[in-house]
Scaffold this motif. Structure first.
Motif, PDB file in Angstrom:
ATOM      1  N   ILE A  45      47.674  42.280  33.080  1.00 44.95           N
ATOM      2  CA  ILE A  45      47.840  41.036  33.826  1.00 44.95           C
ATOM      3  C   ILE A  45      48.294  41.388  35.226  1.00 44.95           C
ATOM      4  O   ILE A  45      49.241  42.157  35.415  1.00 44.95           O
ATOM      5  CB  ILE A  45      48.848  40.101  33.139  1.00 44.95           C
ATOM      6  CG1 ILE A  45      48.283  39.657  31.804  1.00 44.95           C
ATOM      7  CG2 ILE A  45      49.171  38.911  34.027  1.00 44.95           C
ATOM      8  CD1 ILE A  45      49.164  38.725  31.026  1.00 44.95           C
ATOM      9  N   ASN A  46      47.606  40.863  36.209  1.00 46.48           N
ATOM     10  CA  ASN A  46      47.958  41.049  37.613  1.00 46.48           C
ATOM     11  C   ASN A  46      48.965  39.984  38.005  1.00 46.48           C
ATOM     12  O   ASN A  46      48.880  38.840  37.557  1.00 46.48           O
ATOM     13  CB  ASN A  46      46.708  40.927  38.489  1.00 46.48           C
ATOM     14  CG  ASN A  46      45.665  41.951  38.129  1.00 46.48           C
ATOM     15  OD1 ASN A  46      45.854  43.131  38.341  1.00 46.48           O
ATOM     16  ND2 ASN A  46      44.570  41.498  37.535  1.00 46.48           N
ATOM     17  N   VAL A  47      49.902  40.347  38.856  1.00 45.94           N
ATOM     18  CA  VAL A  47      50.939  39.430  39.299  1.00 45.94           C
ATOM     19  C   VAL A  47      50.967  39.415  40.818  1.00 45.94           C
ATOM     20  O   VAL A  47      51.019  40.461  41.461  1.00 45.94           O
ATOM     21  CB  VAL A  47      52.331  39.854  38.784  1.00 45.94           C
ATOM     22  CG1 VAL A  47      53.404  38.899  39.273  1.00 45.94           C
ATOM     23  CG2 VAL A  47      52.336  39.953  37.272  1.00 45.94           C
ATOM     24  N   LEU A  48      50.910  38.218  41.386  1.00 49.82           N
ATOM     25  CA  LEU A  48      51.101  38.011  42.821  1.00 49.82           C
ATOM     26  C   LEU A  48      52.283  37.084  42.974  1.00 49.82           C
ATOM     27  O   LEU A  48      52.382  36.083  42.270  1.00 49.82           O
ATOM     28  CB  LEU A  48      49.886  37.317  43.456  1.00 49.82           C
ATOM     29  CG  LEU A  48      48.648  38.126  43.716  1.00 49.82           C
ATOM     30  CD1 LEU A  48      47.567  37.211  44.298  1.00 49.82           C
ATOM     31  CD2 LEU A  48      48.920  39.267  44.651  1.00 49.82           C
ATOM     32  N   SER A  90      39.292  39.538  34.875  1.00 47.16           N
ATOM     33  CA  SER A  90      38.150  38.652  34.623  1.00 47.16           C
ATOM     34  C   SER A  90      38.354  37.268  35.245  1.00 47.16           C
ATOM     35  O   SER A  90      37.408  36.486  35.338  1.00 47.16           O
ATOM     36  CB  SER A  90      37.914  38.504  33.117  1.00 47.16           C
ATOM     37  OG  SER A  90      39.045  37.912  32.493  1.00 47.16           O
ATOM     38  N   GLN A  91      39.571  36.965  35.679  1.00 47.48           N
ATOM     39  CA  GLN A  91      39.887  35.660  36.260  1.00 47.48           C
ATOM     40  C   GLN A  91      40.089  35.728  37.777  1.00 47.48           C
ATOM     41  O   GLN A  91      40.643  34.799  38.370  1.00 47.48           O
ATOM     42  CB  GLN A  91      41.166  35.115  35.630  1.00 47.48           C
ATOM     43  CG  GLN A  91      41.068  34.902  34.142  1.00 47.48           C
ATOM     44  CD  GLN A  91      42.422  34.611  33.525  1.00 47.48           C
ATOM     45  OE1 GLN A  91      43.408  35.258  33.855  1.00 47.48           O
ATOM     46  NE2 GLN A  91      42.462  33.625  32.653  1.00 47.48           N
ATOM     47  N   SER A 115      43.070  44.582  44.267  1.00 51.12           N
ATOM     48  CA  SER A 115      43.919  44.978  43.150  1.00 51.12           C
ATOM     49  C   SER A 115      43.200  45.071  41.813  1.00 51.12           C
ATOM     50  O   SER A 115      43.827  44.972  40.775  1.00 51.12           O
ATOM     51  CB  SER A 115      45.084  44.007  43.008  1.00 51.12           C
ATOM     52  OG  SER A 115      44.614  42.751  42.564  1.00 51.12           O
ATOM     53  N   SER A 116      41.927  45.285  41.825  1.00 52.10           N
ATOM     54  CA  SER A 116      41.211  45.427  40.571  1.00 52.10           C
ATOM     55  C   SER A 116      41.766  46.616  39.803  1.00 52.10           C
ATOM     56  O   SER A 116      41.989  47.679  40.358  1.00 52.10           O
ATOM     57  CB  SER A 116      39.721  45.634  40.848  1.00 52.10           C
ATOM     58  OG  SER A 116      39.060  46.034  39.684  1.00 52.10           O
ATOM     59  N   SER A 117      42.013  46.452  38.509  1.00 53.49           N
ATOM     60  CA  SER A 117      42.601  47.538  37.712  1.00 53.49           C
ATOM     61  C   SER A 117      41.669  48.746  37.638  1.00 53.49           C
ATOM     62  O   SER A 117      42.115  49.845  37.390  1.00 53.49           O
ATOM     63  CB  SER A 117      42.946  47.044  36.314  1.00 53.49           C
ATOM     64  OG  SER A 117      41.776  46.747  35.596  1.00 53.49           O
TER      65      SER A 117
END
Length: 83
Positions: free
Chosen positions: A5-8, A24-25, A59-61
């Motif tokens: 999960i990415n966090v901003l 994916s979102q 920030s793509s993993s």
């Protein structure tokens, strides 16, 4: 597929904007930033949306291993084998 999960997060005075999304979102996260920026009841600006959008795009993993490889080491301490 990665389950990370990415966090901003953005702090503006007493307001806190925190966005959580999976890779994916990313498109939906970008649309959400635009919706927040267009809402006159929020202090979230188009500048904020632009800055955070750039972070979403970068920030793509999948790019994380490449980023880690290109980061400089913090310290270059001699190793015992360097004697």
């Amino acid at each position: 597929m990665n389950d990370d999960i990415n966090v901003l997060a953005l702090v503006k005075g007493r307001e806190r904007y925190i966005f959580l999304y999976e890779d994916s979102q990313r498109a939906e996260a970008l649309r959400t930033l635009g919706r927040f920026a267009s809402n006159p009841e929020l202090s979230f600006t188009w500048y904020d949306a632009a800055v955070l959008s750039q972070k979403v795009r970068n920030s793509s993993s999948e790019s994380v291993p490449e980023m880690k490889a290109s980061l400089p080491r913090r310290m270059n301490l001699p190793q015992p084998s360097d004697d």
